[in-house]
Design an enzyme around this catalytic site. Structure first.
Site, PDB file in Angstrom:
ATOM      1  N   TYR A 101      54.352  36.431  44.174  1.00  0.00           N
ATOM      2  CA  TYR A 101      53.190  35.879  43.466  1.00  0.00           C
ATOM      3  C   TYR A 101      52.754  34.552  44.102  1.00  0.00           C
ATOM      4  CZ  TYR A 101      50.467  34.233  39.380  1.00  0.00           C
ATOM      5  OH  TYR A 101      49.477  33.772  38.535  1.00  0.00           O
ATOM      6  N   TYR A 121      37.150  33.184  54.974  1.00  0.00           N
ATOM      7  CA  TYR A 121      35.860  33.872  54.782  1.00  0.00           C
ATOM      8  C   TYR A 121      34.726  32.852  54.678  1.00  0.00           C
ATOM      9  CZ  TYR A 121      36.976  38.809  54.563  1.00  0.00           C
ATOM     10  OH  TYR A 121      37.323  40.097  54.903  1.00  0.00           O
TER      11      TYR A 121
HETATM   12  P1  NAD Z   1      46.975  39.477  32.794  1.00  0.00           P
HETATM   13  O1  NAD Z   1      48.172  40.158  33.353  1.00  0.00           O
HETATM   14  O2  NAD Z   1      46.760  39.511  31.330  1.00  0.00           O
HETATM   15  O3  NAD Z   1      45.648  40.017  33.490  1.00  0.00           O
HETATM   16  C1  NAD Z   1      45.590  40.500  34.797  1.00  0.00           C
HETATM   17  C2  NAD Z   1      44.652  41.688  34.826  1.00  0.00           C
HETATM   18  O4  NAD Z   1      44.545  42.179  36.171  1.00  0.00           O
HETATM   19  C3  NAD Z   1      45.154  42.871  33.975  1.00  0.00           C
HETATM   20  O5  NAD Z   1      44.097  43.373  33.199  1.00  0.00           O
HETATM   21  C4  NAD Z   1      45.630  43.890  35.006  1.00  0.00           C
HETATM   22  O6  NAD Z   1      45.588  45.212  34.532  1.00  0.00           O
HETATM   23  C5  NAD Z   1      44.688  43.598  36.157  1.00  0.00           C
HETATM   24  N1  NAD Z   1      45.205  43.986  37.473  1.00  0.00           N
HETATM   25  C6  NAD Z   1      46.409  43.684  38.023  1.00  0.00           C
HETATM   26  N2  NAD Z   1      46.511  44.195  39.263  1.00  0.00           N
HETATM   27  C7  NAD Z   1      45.331  44.835  39.520  1.00  0.00           C
HETATM   28  C8  NAD Z   1      44.816  45.561  40.615  1.00  0.00           C
HETATM   29  N3  NAD Z   1      45.537  45.736  41.733  1.00  0.00           N
HETATM   30  N4  NAD Z   1      43.566  46.083  40.515  1.00  0.00           N
HETATM   31  C9  NAD Z   1      42.827  45.931  39.390  1.00  0.00           C
HETATM   32  N5  NAD Z   1      43.266  45.254  38.313  1.00  0.00           N
HETATM   33  C10 NAD Z   1      44.507  44.710  38.377  1.00  0.00           C
HETATM   34  O7  NAD Z   1      47.049  37.969  33.326  1.00  0.00           O
HETATM   35  P2  NAD Z   1      46.119  36.712  32.992  1.00  0.00           P
HETATM   36  O8  NAD Z   1      46.975  35.680  32.396  1.00  0.00           O
HETATM   37  O9  NAD Z   1      44.897  37.141  32.296  1.00  0.00           O
HETATM   38  O10 NAD Z   1      45.766  36.232  34.471  1.00  0.00           O
HETATM   39  C11 NAD Z   1      44.517  36.512  35.077  1.00  0.00           C
HETATM   40  C12 NAD Z   1      44.451  35.804  36.426  1.00  0.00           C
HETATM   41  O11 NAD Z   1      44.614  34.396  36.248  1.00  0.00           O
HETATM   42  C13 NAD Z   1      45.532  36.258  37.400  1.00  0.00           C
HETATM   43  O12 NAD Z   1      44.986  36.350  38.687  1.00  0.00           O
HETATM   44  C14 NAD Z   1      46.543  35.133  37.353  1.00  0.00           C
HETATM   45  O13 NAD Z   1      47.241  35.003  38.554  1.00  0.00           O
HETATM   46  C15 NAD Z   1      45.658  33.921  37.085  1.00  0.00           C
HETATM   47  N6  NAD Z   1      46.413  32.850  36.404  1.00  0.00           N
HETATM   48  C16 NAD Z   1      46.763  32.956  35.098  1.00  0.00           C
HETATM   49  C17 NAD Z   1      47.496  31.928  34.506  1.00  0.00           C
HETATM   50  C18 NAD Z   1      47.890  31.965  33.062  1.00  0.00           C
HETATM   51  O14 NAD Z   1      48.604  31.057  32.606  1.00  0.00           O
HETATM   52  N7  NAD Z   1      47.463  32.914  32.267  1.00  0.00           N
HETATM   53  C19 NAD Z   1      47.890  30.811  35.265  1.00  0.00           C
HETATM   54  C20 NAD Z   1      47.534  30.781  36.600  1.00  0.00           C
HETATM   55  C21 NAD Z   1      46.777  31.785  37.173  1.00  0.00           C
END
Ligand code: NAD
Ligand code: UDP
Length: 317
Positions: free
Chosen positions: A152, A166
């Protein structure tokens, strides 16, 4: 004359059925845009978008971003697709890296073809187990390249590099936000991250699982604050990376006490092993977001936790 910012846009949200994505889709629909939610439902669930599914400006596409996606007339892309909870991103680490690299290249290619703006949901994990505290955007981080969290952390670092390349090679209009720990309604029951774990354990009077001695810290921001920050970033001239988080730092022991108090729970605390490479401290320096985006979080932890507890009590009935 219709101002450019007020025009209805076609906006693609990858990971739109997930925790953050579902709130973002709703906010964009509320602003009058047409939203295409692209998700492979790995960690996302249809329940998160059940209020939107019949909306005329909303479209759900079951798609994995590691496969190319072809579509015209896209104005903006928010690339959120990627499992975010350690339990989920470590379940299939190679798939996580593919999502962060091949998936990101596919979305950058789509943005290039459409001449669309594209925003990457990066993370505080790019700072690893930080030696600088609080973390500013110019800190390069302290990341283990070969550990359990690396798929990750390094995936997200590579995604930032791809975004910048890009921009340099193709003059793409890119945005990078580094999101710090975010919580709120629409986290799933099996999310595995600390806020949802503690709340679910507390409302069921189960043991609260503290990993390690609980002295490690995080800084938690409520989802509504983050969504405002994402929209502000997309509509700004800033490229980033920019930190979006709440600088209010708290240890896991303090968080457990707070959750126990707010839920009036009878749960006991149990201490288990600390996962490998678990960062000891984390707190964003948000000076750049305050100055360049005029953004800062509005929710304090107690308010956000109360809303989140209400949500989990409802879905847990
Ligand atoms: P989450 O797991 O609830 O949501 C991620 C979504 O991406 C899910 O709906 C999943 O089904 C989808 N997904 C995963 N792999 C995929 C793929 N290959 N193709 C299509 N869809 C795919 O997580 P979240 O907390 O909502 O996080 C969303 C984004 O924000 C992520 O990129 C995460 O890295 C980033 N982020 C979140 C946090 C946090 O604290 N929530 C912190 C830092 C970064
Ligand atoms: N954590 C914990 N109990 C849990 C889940 C997590 O003590 O049931 C700890 C975890 O070890 C980490 C912190 O809480 O120190 C935040 O973990 P989370 O998985 O929410 O996010 P991240 O480690 O990615 O910041």
């Amino acid at each position: 004359m219709v101002l450019e910012e007020n025009k209805q846009k076609n906006i693609l949200v990858t990971g739109g059925a997930g925790f953050i994505g579902s709130h973002l889709c709703k906010a964009l629909i509320d602003e009058g845009h047409y939203v295409i939610c692209l998700d492979n439902l790995f960690t996302g669930v249809k329940d998160n978008i059940s209020d939107l599914i019949n909306h005329p400006n909303f479209e759900f596409v079951d798609h994995d971003i590691i496969e190319p996606y072809f579509r015209d007339n896209i104005d903006e892309i928010y690339n959120l697709a990627c499992p975010a909870s350690p339990v989920h991103y470590q379940y299939n680490p190679i798939k996580t890296i593919k999502t962060c690299t091949i998936g990101v290249i596919n979305m950058l290619g789509l943005a290039k073809k459409n001449n669309a703006k594209i925003l990457q949901a990066s993370t505080s994990e790019v700072y690893g187990d930080p030696k600088i505290h609080p973390q500013r955007e110019d800190y390069y981080g302290n990341v283990n390249t070969i550990g359990f969290r690396s798929c990750y952390d390094e995936g997200k670092r590579c995604a930032e590099t791809l975004f910048m390349d890009y921009k340099r090679e193709h003059n793409l209009n890119i945005k990078i936000v580094r999101i710090f720990n975010t919580y709120g309604p629409n986290m799933t029951r099996n999310d595995g991250r600390v806020v949802s774990n503690f709340i679910l354990q507390a409302i069921k009077n189960d043991n609260i699982t503290i990993y390690g001695d609980g002295s490690q810290t995080r800084s938690f921001q409520f989802i509504d604050d983050l969504v405002k920050g994402l929209l502000r970033m997309m509509n700004s001239d800033l490229v980033g990376p920019v930190n979006l988080g709440n600088p209010c730092e708290i240890s896991m022991n303090e968080l457990a006490s707070k959750v126990l108090k707010l839920t009036q729970s009878k749960s006991s605390l149990v201490f288990t092993d600390l996962p490998e490479d678990d960062p000891k401290r984390r707190k964003p320096d948000i000076s750049m977001a305050i100055k360049k985006l005029n953004w800062s979080p509005e929710y304090n932890l107690d308010e956000g936790l109360k809303d989140t507890i209400k949500y989990f009590k409802k879905i847990n009935k």
